[in-house]
Design an enzyme around this catalytic site. Structure first.
Site, PDB file in Angstrom:
ATOM      1  CG  LEU A 126      -2.090  -0.979   1.234  1.00 23.62           C
ATOM      2  CD1 LEU A 126      -2.813  -0.905   2.571  1.00 23.62           C
ATOM      3  CD2 LEU A 126      -3.059  -0.686   0.091  1.00 23.62           C
ATOM      4  N   GLY A 133       7.418   4.262   3.942  1.00 29.04           N
ATOM      5  CA  GLY A 133       7.971   5.514   4.437  1.00 29.04           C
ATOM      6  C   GLY A 133       9.242   5.253   5.209  1.00 29.04           C
ATOM      7  N   GLY A 134       9.562   6.191   6.088  1.00 32.74           N
ATOM      8  CA  GLY A 134      10.810   6.101   6.810  1.00 32.74           C
ATOM      9  C   GLY A 134      10.879   4.960   7.803  1.00 32.74           C
ATOM     10  CG  PHE A 135       8.953   4.858  11.228  1.00 31.41           C
ATOM     11  CD1 PHE A 135      10.215   5.442  11.211  1.00 31.41           C
ATOM     12  CD2 PHE A 135       7.997   5.375  12.079  1.00 31.41           C
ATOM     13  CE1 PHE A 135      10.522   6.508  12.033  1.00 31.41           C
ATOM     14  CE2 PHE A 135       8.299   6.449  12.909  1.00 31.41           C
ATOM     15  CZ  PHE A 135       9.566   7.013  12.890  1.00 31.41           C
ATOM     16  N   GLY A 136       8.999   1.917   7.471  1.00 29.81           N
ATOM     17  CA  GLY A 136       8.744   0.599   6.931  1.00 29.81           C
ATOM     18  C   GLY A 136       7.714   0.602   5.822  1.00 29.81           C
ATOM     19  CB  THR A 143       1.526   0.136   4.864  1.00 29.75           C
ATOM     20  OG1 THR A 143       2.121   0.971   5.856  1.00 29.75           O
ATOM     21  CG2 THR A 143       0.126  -0.231   5.318  1.00 29.75           C
ATOM     22  CG  ASP A 178       2.280  13.364  12.322  1.00 31.65           C
ATOM     23  OD1 ASP A 178       2.492  14.549  12.007  1.00 31.65           O
ATOM     24  OD2 ASP A 178       2.645  12.409  11.615  1.00 31.65           O
TER      25      ASP A 178
END
Length: 495
Positions: free
Chosen positions: A39, A42-45, A47, A162
């Protein structure tokens, strides 16, 4: 199809495959969840859209895979903490219809995974890019809806930190907004003063100054929500709404329409985005109170002496109390309720006219005269109004129309300028002539606030002998007289 979750592979496999045909990794997490496609990332992983095989209906779900791109042990450790924090916060929040539910959080093959409810829809950022800015009434509706979600979050002693258009989804089914991405949510510290966090985090432009310096309060979320609302209203990015020299917000200069009609909304937004924490709203309840501010009305007219002594002149307030679920709708209004519940606005409009004539004993005439309006039973007028308000979620109803008219300075006396503004505000006027044929009405939930019901506006014989429900004469005094009689009755009935 099945998507391999190995970050070094990501091979697409057949639906029934158990192992990746390229790298050999097992395709199902915990023998239960299998990914269909990516999907986003980003910076963390990454989806993934996935399926839960353990449930008979095999419902869709979302797999979030922790895969930090940050460099250095400390950065990865912070990123890992934020990822696990999302799981803890979602678990702490529990169930809310407008927050994705947490299904699982675990580690597999030395990688962290979070599985949660899949919300079909698009982000408000994507909606903004596709359709452009929202209207004032749409922003007001959005703000009130999101504030109710935020109230739930803050009551659970969590600060989101956020809030921005990218983290708000518009659910495809019921068009409700859904708040997502609690990855940097932070528990509220239960001391008089908030403690410093180790680092400031948030999105530049949406996060207030205290948050970027490492301190967060419930008011920090309200600031972010205020900026989000301004972005949706103007279609501009946050950096284009603020003056770097004065530090002030210049969002009114960026309005697509060039001016703001709903000044009450404007005042609320101004206070939400104050730089100084002390000058900002401190709670969700305070914002909602100002948004739903009571409007006072005084009718001063020589030909309405009965109103001058009315107890409701000190001062009446807008009564938008919705029918409680336990209340039983009188049989007379059950068809109207069914039509409103089903979103059949035009049919409900016609049913409103029919039932009002029935109540007034004027079914044969098919319209209400001044006397029948003045004597219309309060309990029936209230029942009709509350059904409209309830099923339109406060968008339509007699009391909503009265509220708008009062807020513009309208009284029992005819004022062409105010009456014109009112017609424009609720969407009854078209063009310079100011008249509108009933068949051209807007019978959708997206109609301007106060647009419905409309059929009663033609409920008398207009000048020239045009009988019945076919023409609105918004340009002149005629329809004002009819409306003023109804507004007077609403005041008398405290509606």
């Amino acid at each position: 199809m099945s998507q391999c979750l190995n970050p070094d592979c990501l091979q697409t496999n057949s639906k029934n495959a158990q192992f990746c045909r390229k790298c050999g990794d097992k395709l199902r997490l915990r023998e239960r969840y299998w990914a269909k496609r990516i999907l986003g990332q980003g910076g963390f992983g990454r989806t993934f859209l996935a399926v839960d095989e353990d449930k008979p209906s095999k419902p869709p779900c979302v797999i979030k895979q922790f895969l930090p791109q940050a460099q250095g042990t400390e950065s990865i450790q912070k990123a890992s903490e934020l990822f696990s924090r999302e799981a803890r916060q979602l678990e702490a929040l529990g169930k809310h219809p407008q927050i994705p539910e947490l299904f699982a959080y675990f580690t597999s093959d030395n990688r962290q995974y979070l599985v949660q409810e899949f919300i079909e829809g698009q982000t408000l950022q994507a909606e903004l890019e596709q359709n452009g800015s929202l209207s004032e009434s749409q922003v007001r509706d959005f703000l009130e809806d999101l504030l109710k979600i935020l109230k739930f979050v803050h009551e659970k002693r969590v600060i989101h930190r956020d809030i921005k258009p990218e983290n708000i989804l518009r659910r495809r089914g019921d068009r409700k907004v859904v708040l997502i991405d609690f990855g940097i949510a932070k528990p509220i510290v239960t001391t008089l003063m908030q403690q410093y966090a180790n680092y400031g985090i948030g999105t530049v432009g949406y996060a207030p100054i205290e948050q970027m310096r490492g301190r967060v309060y419930p008011a920090s979320d309200l600031y972010s929500l205020g900026v989000t609302s301004l972005v949706l209203l103007t279609g501009q990015t946050p950096d284009r709404l603020f003056d770097p020299n004065s530090g002030g917000c210049l969002w009114r200069d960026a309005l697509p329409t060039g001016s703001l009609e709903d000044e009450q909304l404007g005042r609320v937004l101004d206070k939400m985005v104050q730089d100084a924490l002390s000058e900002r709203y401190q709670s969700v309840e305070a914002v909602l109170d100002d948004l739903q501010e009571k409007i006072e009305l005084t009718f001063n007219s020589p030909f309405t002496s009965f109103l001058n002594s009315s107890p409701y002149l000190t001062p009446p307030s807008l009564n938008l109390r919705l029918l409680e679920e336990k209340e039983v709708t009188p049989p007379r209004y059950q068809r109207l309720e069914a039509l409103l519940k089903g979103g059949k606005w035009q049919e409900a409009d016609g049913e409103t006219a029919r039932v009002m004539c029935q109540v007034a004993g004027r079914e044969k005439e098919g319209w209400l005269d001044d006397e029948s309006i003045d004597n219309f039973p309060c309990e029936d007028l209230r029942a009709i109004d509350q059904l409209w308000v309830k099923y339109s979620k406060g968008r339509f109803g007699f009391s909503v129309q009265k509220h708008i008219y009062q807020s513009l300075g309208g009284t029992r006396e005819y004022d062409k300028e105010i009456w014109t503004k009112f017609g424009d505000r609720v969407g009854w006027r078209r063009g310079e002539a100011g008249s509108l044929y009933y068949t051209n009405g807007t019978f959708t939930s997206k109609a301007p606030q106060g647009h419905l019901p409309v059929v009663w506006l033609g409920a008398r014989t207009p000048p020239g002998g045009l009988v019945g429900w076919n023409v609105w004469w918004l340009g002149g005094v005629f329809e004002f007289v009819w409306f003023s009689f109804l507004a007077s009755r609403l005041v008398e009935c405290n509606i």
